[in-house]
Design a protein around this motif. Sequence first.
Motif, PDB file in Angstrom:
ATOM      1  N   GLY A 115       0.625  -1.522   0.107  1.00 47.26           N
ATOM      2  CA  GLY A 115       0.119   0.190  -0.281  1.00 47.26           C
ATOM      3  C   GLY A 115       0.806   1.411   0.154  1.00 47.26           C
ATOM      4  N   GLY A 116       2.170   1.068   0.074  1.00 43.23           N
ATOM      5  CA  GLY A 116       2.723   2.729   0.494  1.00 43.23           C
ATOM      6  C   GLY A 116       3.494   2.541  -1.138  1.00 43.23           C
ATOM      7  N   VAL A 117       3.282   1.439  -1.836  1.00 40.45           N
ATOM      8  CA  VAL A 117       4.150   1.790  -2.752  1.00 40.45           C
ATOM      9  C   VAL A 117       2.626   2.653  -3.425  1.00 40.45           C
ATOM     10  CG1 VAL A 117       3.881   0.974  -5.246  1.00 40.45           C
ATOM     11  CG2 VAL A 117       5.982   0.408  -2.832  1.00 40.45           C
ATOM     12  N   ARG A 128      10.967  -4.500  -0.578  1.00 39.86           N
ATOM     13  CA  ARG A 128       9.674  -4.752  -0.796  1.00 39.86           C
ATOM     14  C   ARG A 128       8.360  -6.005  -1.471  1.00 39.86           C
ATOM     15  NH1 ARG A 128       6.119   0.438   0.728  1.00 39.86           N
ATOM     16  NH2 ARG A 128       8.078   1.811   1.013  1.00 39.86           N
ATOM     17  N   ALA A 129      10.185  -5.806  -2.311  1.00 43.40           N
ATOM     18  CA  ALA A 129       9.869  -7.494  -3.293  1.00 43.40           C
ATOM     19  C   ALA A 129       9.398  -8.724  -2.431  1.00 43.40           C
ATOM     20  CB  ALA A 129      10.459  -7.234  -3.850  1.00 43.40           C
ATOM     21  N   GLY A 130      10.819  -8.604  -1.970  1.00 46.31           N
ATOM     22  CA  GLY A 130      11.023  -9.845  -0.565  1.00 46.31           C
ATOM     23  C   GLY A 130      10.403 -10.226   0.003  1.00 46.31           C
ATOM     24  N   ALA A 131       9.323  -9.333   0.478  1.00 48.18           N
ATOM     25  CA  ALA A 131       8.630  -9.606   1.305  1.00 48.18           C
ATOM     26  C   ALA A 131       6.456 -10.283   1.134  1.00 48.18           C
ATOM     27  CB  ALA A 131       8.223  -8.162   2.658  1.00 48.18           C
ATOM     28  N   ALA A 172      -6.229   0.695   7.942  1.00 57.61           N
ATOM     29  CA  ALA A 172      -6.912   1.677   8.558  1.00 57.61           C
ATOM     30  C   ALA A 172      -5.350   2.477   8.501  1.00 57.61           C
ATOM     31  CB  ALA A 172      -7.230   0.541   9.434  1.00 57.61           C
ATOM     32  N   LEU A 173      -4.286   1.046   9.286  1.00 57.90           N
ATOM     33  CA  LEU A 173      -3.274   1.775   9.407  1.00 57.90           C
ATOM     34  C   LEU A 173      -2.563   2.757   8.756  1.00 57.90           C
ATOM     35  CD1 LEU A 173      -1.512  -1.835  10.869  1.00 57.90           C
ATOM     36  CD2 LEU A 173      -2.827   0.051  12.409  1.00 57.90           C
ATOM     37  N   LEU A 174      -2.555   2.605   7.245  1.00 57.76           N
ATOM     38  CA  LEU A 174      -2.109   3.655   6.145  1.00 57.76           C
ATOM     39  C   LEU A 174      -2.754   5.157   6.298  1.00 57.76           C
ATOM     40  CD1 LEU A 174      -1.632   1.533   2.800  1.00 57.76           C
ATOM     41  CD2 LEU A 174       0.275   2.160   4.693  1.00 57.76           C
TER      42      LEU A 174
END
Length: 299
Positions: A115-117, A128-131, A172-174
């Motif tokens: 979502g950050g992206v 991010r890609a690895g996650a 919600a956290l974003l």
Amino acid sequence: MDSLQDKPTLGIWLRILSGLLFTGMLVCIKAVSDEVPVGQSVFFRSLFALLPIMVFLMIRREFPGGLATRRPLGHALRSGLGAAAMFASFAAVALLPVAEATLLAQLTPVFMAVGGVLLLGERFSFYRAGAILLALAGMAVLVLPGLNASSESGLMTGYVLGALSALLTAGALLTVRRISRTETAASIAFYFILVSALAGLATLPLGWAALDTKALWLLVLSGLFGGAAHIAMTLALRYAEASRLAPFEYIALIWPVAADWVLFGIPVSSNFLLALPLMLSGVALAALEGRRFRQLLRR
């Protein structure tokens, strides 16, 4: 005021405590899930979570002054997403072992990284890609082996609801990231719990169960455990960075595994054991990404 790095050991112990309290909440919800509708469980959990949270805010002298807001629409979005996540989570735990429902909830940081992206314009990095890849691999290991059998037992519905809950929680956290620039932690927590209670109460016309003494006390305890867990997690993140707490997600998952075995007679599955390191490694990479961006901001 203490900085985030002042008391990392205290933060770690608070994270472990929050995991135990969250497990207690889910155990209470699962214990009544056969007789109590999800909306009724959400209402009682939210109503009684207000008690420890209000006491905590009074001790910090943030009640009622800390509830003032300049972004009511932001609170509405955050609270609506959080309430929907709670409905999905409670529906999932009714269908799944507590351990598997808890593991799916760990996907939240991975969804936040995505979502950050997509929503905040953050850079798509190796972390991010690895996650994402590790989380997807963990989901595949957990879900695919029992795909045929799960369609009849309701497991697949539980998996979908658990992943949906993590996705809604990430949203919600974003939202919290955006509104926390002007809003206090007290107001964010209070309005989320209030909206969740009202959303649960709105399901009353659909039919609620008549509660016996045991079911009532389990619902009350779910709220007290949930409110106390929220406080412990908030303080844990105050005293230790998320990247430092990430390895202790493994310890937090001991409690639901033990609860399934001791209280519900559900042994841990081989799929769960295989999925666990994959998904939590993805969570750790997502946490490292958050830490890296905070370091850049400090510079």
